[in-house]
Enzyme design. Sequence first.
Site, PDB file in Angstrom:
ATOM      1  CG  ASP A   1      -1.874  10.229  -5.113  1.00  0.00           C
ATOM      2  OD1 ASP A   1      -2.933   9.710  -4.719  1.00  0.00           O
ATOM      3  OD2 ASP A   1      -0.745   9.760  -4.879  1.00  0.00           O
TER       4      ASP A   1
ATOM      5  CG  HIS B   1      -3.965   5.682  -0.481  1.00  0.00           C
ATOM      6  ND1 HIS B   1      -2.637   5.951  -0.549  1.00  0.00           N
ATOM      7  CD2 HIS B   1      -4.138   4.852   0.570  1.00  0.00           C
ATOM      8  CE1 HIS B   1      -2.017   5.291   0.429  1.00  0.00           C
ATOM      9  NE2 HIS B   1      -2.903   4.630   1.121  1.00  0.00           N
TER      10      HIS B   1
ATOM     11  CB  CYS C   1       1.157   7.306   0.055  1.00  0.00           C
ATOM     12  SG  CYS C   1       0.776   6.312  -1.363  1.00  0.00           S
TER      13      CYS C   1
ATOM     14  CD  GLN D   1      -0.386   7.553  -8.401  1.00  0.00           C
ATOM     15  OE1 GLN D   1       0.178   8.089  -7.459  1.00  0.00           O
ATOM     16  NE2 GLN D   1      -0.781   6.298  -8.379  1.00  0.00           N
TER      17      GLN D   1
ATOM     18  CG  HIS E   1      -2.367  10.430   0.232  1.00  0.00           C
ATOM     19  ND1 HIS E   1      -1.448  10.911  -0.660  1.00  0.00           N
ATOM     20  CD2 HIS E   1      -2.523   9.110  -0.036  1.00  0.00           C
ATOM     21  CE1 HIS E   1      -1.041   9.906  -1.424  1.00  0.00           C
ATOM     22  NE2 HIS E   1      -1.673   8.812  -1.077  1.00  0.00           N
TER      23      HIS E   1
ATOM     24  NE  ARG F   1       3.477   2.744  -9.190  1.00  0.00           N
ATOM     25  CZ  ARG F   1       2.186   2.797  -8.912  1.00  0.00           C
ATOM     26  NH1 ARG F   1       1.363   1.951  -9.490  1.00  0.00           N
ATOM     27  NH2 ARG F   1       1.708   3.688  -8.072  1.00  0.00           N
TER      28      ARG F   1
ATOM     29  CE  LYS G   1      -8.945  -2.673  -4.436  1.00  0.00           C
ATOM     30  NZ  LYS G   1      -7.972  -2.703  -5.485  1.00  0.00           N
TER      31      LYS G   1
END
Length: 648
Positions: A386, A518, A337, A384, A388, A366, A472
């Site tokens: 991912d 997200h 992000c 991910q 945005h 991580r 969410k």
Amino acid sequence: MIAITLPDGSVKQMESGVTPMDVAKDISHGLARNVISASYNDKIVETATPLTEDGNLVLYTWDSDEGKRAFWHSTSHIMAQALEILYPGIKLTIGPPIENGFYYDVDFGDMTLTDKDLKQVEDKMLEIARGKHDFKMRSITKAEALEFYKKQGNEYKVELIENLEDGTITFCDHDTFTDLCAGGHIPNTGIVKAIKLTNIAGAYWRGDENNKQLTRIYGISFPKKKDLTEYLEFLEEAKKRDHRKLGRELELFTFSEKVGQGLPLWLPKGAALRKRLEDFLSAAQQKAGYDWVMTPHIGSKELYVTSGHYAKYGEDSFQPIRTPHEGEEFLLKPMNCPHHCEIYKSKPWSYKDLPVRYAEFGTVYRYEQSGELHGLTRVRGFTQDDAHIFCTADQLNDEFKKVIDLVLYVFGSLEFEEFYTQVSLRDPDNPEKYIGSLENWEKAEKAIVEAAESKGLNYKIEYGEAAFYGPKLDFMVKDALGRSWQLGTIQVDYNLPERFELEYKGSDNKMHRPVMIHRAPFGSMERFVAILLEHTGGELPLWLTPNQVNILSLSEKYEKYAEKVLNLLENDEIRALVDNRNETIGKKIRESEMNKTPYMLIIGEQEEQNGTVSVRKRGEGDIGSMKIEEFSELIRQNIEKESKDFNV
Ligand SMILES: [Zn+2]
Ligand SMILES: [Zn+2]
């Protein structure tokens, strides 16, 4: 008289001192036979607890989570009693119910318990169960409770009791056995009809490795023998579908100690599978108006201090990378992000340009504790799917609907038919916990619920589950074995636009903050592949499977014809491999089946002469001989049947 309100809203006026079991009997004897636990005014009570004030009563049967918890908790008492009888002098510590069953942590002193001993414990437990002993709670003073366990020399229970407040301490008795316990039992031991002790493990007292290591015995129990049989079959099937096993057998991925724990290595077939998944999602996102971006695997520490991720991941994750320049530090990115926010900031925006949708298959890192690592589902580096979305508050509803469409399209294409969703909203009692204006929160929450409603989602609302920065929507899928997995997630964020000072010029010519969404339909490529493998048992859909067809020649003599078949199939964009080895056809077929290849083509003299192939289908066996063109057409039609439309 007291007023007892039932979940359907009906109210029963009954004598004070009536028990939940009395209420069940008053409703129906069928219900009373099945009730094993209850809660009164949101507090778990015994079915024999006298009710003395007005309140809300919920009665639980085996079919509810609460019922199972009481059932398994009670079975752990039975196990503790059996262990005390069989191994006098042991020290019991704690024995809670867990998601599937229960455990008890026990100090066996110098003795070691092995798997071989479990059968005799099970038998003793069943013998106790058959005695139909009632579980009875009683209050006890702190002094008496301490006295009881000091006499036994059980320093663990003494420590537990010392941390309890006098006047709140209770013991539970059944048969000749007594345990320190806060309650929540089934009526009597006789309801437990089947028991399986599944595992012995080590566990430190209070989870602290400086403490003594105890023996943890895991078990599960059921009200019917048939349920245990089914559960054991389920475990067998789950073992067969374990993605770590399938990953090895299908040669999809591996791990190397030398590369590092929790860092998956994709083998050629696995990489091909992953690439197909990425292509599939890329095509859909292209259609849905996403723009592709690419960002590096690291970012300056400052970036993550700004985003707040350093505060969240910094200390407990991978440590900063230093450079020859004093004070210059970079971090492996834990999230994509912040990079996407900086891309947004690279130019000025007007409300007419929004929404902007940036997508990336972004790899993040991580640090998970090594004990937490598990195949592809818990790793230290993962990619991910991912994206945005930067939009105005008024566009949220529309954007949510579009993301839901995309997620449903993904699930449909991958044969996840059963799923449910959770909408996580603010805790209405603590509005100060959240960042962003009240007005925006109301807008966003309304937009999510309305979008979920209009898309006909099966959703439940959880108040207080929202992140501090936004509400969410999470998607939970059920796999072929009925296990739930969390997959896609859609999350509104008011925090990052604030922290990165993102702006657009509104129709009023003033600057405004965009809202950020997200979203990741797969979650991560690693986790998704793991779930997909366990869901399908490795029998991937035809459109996705790395190798659709194995061409098996009866002998090396037919090598030329095998090549010809391969070429024709490849011309039709069918993914095939030739097995020309000098092996028996039986062995080639068996190996092909092991690899879960959807189709096998067997070719020999007859096939070569007639320009045909003999077709075997996964799960069906021989489906006859056909011309190569006919086979190509069959594949094309089957892929068409599998593919879902995605309209935007
Ligand atoms: Zn208990
Ligand atoms: Zn994000």
